[in-house]
Design an enzyme around this catalytic site. Structure first.
Site, PDB file in Angstrom:
ATOM      1  N   GLN A 120      34.850  42.180  39.255  1.00 48.37           N
ATOM      2  CA  GLN A 120      35.946  43.076  38.861  1.00 48.37           C
ATOM      3  C   GLN A 120      37.286  42.656  39.458  1.00 48.37           C
ATOM      4  O   GLN A 120      38.335  43.060  38.972  1.00 48.37           O
ATOM      5  CB  GLN A 120      35.618  44.511  39.284  1.00 48.37           C
ATOM      6  CG  GLN A 120      34.425  45.094  38.551  1.00 48.37           C
ATOM      7  CD  GLN A 120      33.855  46.309  39.243  1.00 48.37           C
ATOM      8  OE1 GLN A 120      34.271  47.433  38.983  1.00 48.37           O
ATOM      9  NE2 GLN A 120      32.890  46.108  40.134  1.00 48.37           N
ATOM     10  N   THR A 177      46.461  46.375  44.039  1.00 54.70           N
ATOM     11  CA  THR A 177      45.086  46.830  44.262  1.00 54.70           C
ATOM     12  C   THR A 177      44.425  47.146  42.930  1.00 54.70           C
ATOM     13  O   THR A 177      45.052  47.734  42.041  1.00 54.70           O
ATOM     14  CB  THR A 177      45.004  48.078  45.169  1.00 54.70           C
ATOM     15  OG1 THR A 177      43.666  48.580  45.167  1.00 54.70           O
ATOM     16  CG2 THR A 177      45.918  49.189  44.710  1.00 54.70           C
ATOM     17  N   ILE A 178      43.143  46.779  42.803  1.00 54.99           N
ATOM     18  CA  ILE A 178      42.417  47.117  41.579  1.00 54.99           C
ATOM     19  C   ILE A 178      42.081  48.606  41.541  1.00 54.99           C
ATOM     20  O   ILE A 178      41.678  49.129  40.507  1.00 54.99           O
ATOM     21  CB  ILE A 178      41.117  46.297  41.429  1.00 54.99           C
ATOM     22  CG1 ILE A 178      40.109  46.652  42.525  1.00 54.99           C
ATOM     23  CG2 ILE A 178      41.408  44.816  41.405  1.00 54.99           C
ATOM     24  CD1 ILE A 178      38.720  46.087  42.280  1.00 54.99           C
ATOM     25  N   ASP A 179      42.244  49.297  42.669  1.00 54.05           N
ATOM     26  CA  ASP A 179      41.897  50.729  42.734  1.00 54.05           C
ATOM     27  C   ASP A 179      43.004  51.641  42.214  1.00 54.05           C
ATOM     28  O   ASP A 179      42.766  52.832  41.989  1.00 54.05           O
ATOM     29  CB  ASP A 179      41.574  51.118  44.180  1.00 54.05           C
ATOM     30  CG  ASP A 179      40.330  50.424  44.700  1.00 54.05           C
ATOM     31  OD1 ASP A 179      39.331  50.369  43.962  1.00 54.05           O
ATOM     32  OD2 ASP A 179      40.364  49.916  45.836  1.00 54.05           O
ATOM     33  N   ARG A 200      41.658  40.113  55.575  1.00 54.20           N
ATOM     34  CA  ARG A 200      41.829  41.517  55.949  1.00 54.20           C
ATOM     35  C   ARG A 200      42.090  41.598  57.463  1.00 54.20           C
ATOM     36  O   ARG A 200      41.307  41.092  58.262  1.00 54.20           O
ATOM     37  CB  ARG A 200      40.584  42.332  55.594  1.00 54.20           C
ATOM     38  CG  ARG A 200      40.297  42.409  54.103  1.00 54.20           C
ATOM     39  CD  ARG A 200      39.112  43.326  53.835  1.00 54.20           C
ATOM     40  NE  ARG A 200      38.689  43.309  52.453  1.00 54.20           N
ATOM     41  CZ  ARG A 200      39.230  44.048  51.484  1.00 54.20           C
ATOM     42  NH1 ARG A 200      40.226  44.856  51.773  1.00 54.20           N
ATOM     43  NH2 ARG A 200      38.773  43.989  50.248  1.00 54.20           N
TER      44      ARG A 200
END
Length: 361
Positions: free
Chosen positions: A287, A135-137, A75
């Site tokens: 997740q 992205t998992i979001d 990041r």
């Protein structure tokens, strides 16, 4: 020769490797000239500090089903991208230098919101950039779907599934904390799929009294007779009282809170108000781990192929997006810096309420 740089940035997820594989295969198939791929290690840091390796076909063999990323990731917060690093190096200047030194024709960025913002910045600085929606979001603006999301939904759903029997056996209230700091797409979908009684999202501030009312009245309205309750709670869920605080005030409250997360605070409040035993389960980084599911393998293959087609055609400055079941391109400047939030008035929320799910509002 067509020279392509590729990096994965931000949080890892399922189908990063599958997407890179599809990019590699589609470009190799469609390009008229020889192609050389440069893989930057650990995201934008690899581009900054010239850490890369030339990727061979063997690097892409057998990775369709493997989670994580063969390139590594890190990041690099966008808000700090213009600030020199600890050695005084200008990050943006360093990335541009590496790009030009390798004489790249294009840089492919696989990332989420922050990564897309940096990709847009590099595009504005004159680099040829193509971005992939990761992205998992599922919160990237301009696309209906992101790779990694459906696999994460499956994992979060299984976590809720496994709680049902122990919750029923002990007659407890269980809170399953699902990833979703700013948006609630993941807990919303996993909560519905897992049969949660209550789903709490960042976009819908909850009223504790409403939650208590649902728990105490489920004996007559719930199919399980109210013996147990399951709450799917986003890690970014927020009460109506806290939602009224300023950003600074809320950060200060979290800093001084005795609870590790909102789920534990909510558990304590429910126990105090109802006398029911409450347990918290946090699937956490599971997740984001493991192999991509079948949906994500197909979706990643389509995303990568669409990106490969754009590269060969020289269509730069775009993010590959999925709209109305088709792959399209969205200008980076339009996608960067925007979140796709759950609309409290959307049809999926209304339909969930119709089958008895409460959102604490």
């Amino acid at each position: 020769m067509l020279k392509i740089g590729m990096l994965t940035s931000g949080g890892d997820c399922q189908a990063l490797n599958a997407t890179m594989r599809a990019i590699y295969k589609s470009v190799r198939h469609a390009a008229d000239e020889p192609v050389e791929f440069y893989g930057f290690e650990d995201g934008y840091k690899g581009l900054m500090y010239g850490k890369y390796r030339i990727l061979q076909q063997s690097d892409f063999n057998g990775i369709l089903t493997i989670g994580g990323t063969i390139l590594g990731t890190s990041r690099v917060p966008f808000k700090k991208i213009r600030k020199p690093d600890e050695n005084g190096i200008d990050k943006v200047k360093a990335m541009k230098h590496t790009y030009k030194q390798l004489d790249l024709d294009c840089l492919v960025v696989l990332g989420g919101n922050g990564s897309i913002k940096t990709a847009n910045l590099l595009s504005e600085e004159g680099l040829n950039v193509v971005a992939m929606p990761k992205t998992i979001d599922n919160d990237l603006w301009g696309t209906d779907m992101t790779f990694g999301f459906q696999s994460a939904v499956d994992i979060a759903t299984r976590a809720i599934d496994e709680i049902h029997t122990t919750a029923s056996s002990h007659g407890r209230v269980f809170i399953v904390e699902i990833m979703g700091h700013k948006t609630g797409w993941l807990p919303l979908n996993a909560g519905i799929a897992g049969g949660a009684d209550i789903i709490l999202l960042p976009e819908i501030p909850y009223d504790l009294d409403k939650i208590i009312d649902v728990i105490e009245n489920k004996k007559t309205t719930n199919l399980n007779g109210g013996r147990f309750m399951i709450l799917a709670v986003a890690e970014g869920a927020i009460s109506k009282e806290d939602a009224k605080l300023t950003k600074k005030e809320y950060k200060e409250k979290l800093k001084n809170s005795p609870y590790p997360s909102v789920s534990y605070e909510l558990a304590a409040q429910i126990e105090e108000r109802t006398g029911r035993e409450v347990r918290v389960t946090v699937p956490g980084h599971t997740q984001r781990g493991g192999a991509p599911d079948a949906y994500d393998r197909v979706f990643a293959s389509r995303v990568g192929a669409a990106g490969g087609r754009m590269i060969v055609k020289g269509e730069y400055g775009y993010m590959v997006a999925y709209k109305n079941r088709e792959m399209v391109k969205v200008p980076l400047k339009e996608a960067a810096g925007k979140l796709k939030l759950v609309d409290p008035n959307s049809s999926i929320i209304g339909e969930a309420k119709l089958i008895g799910i409460s959102f604490g509002d």
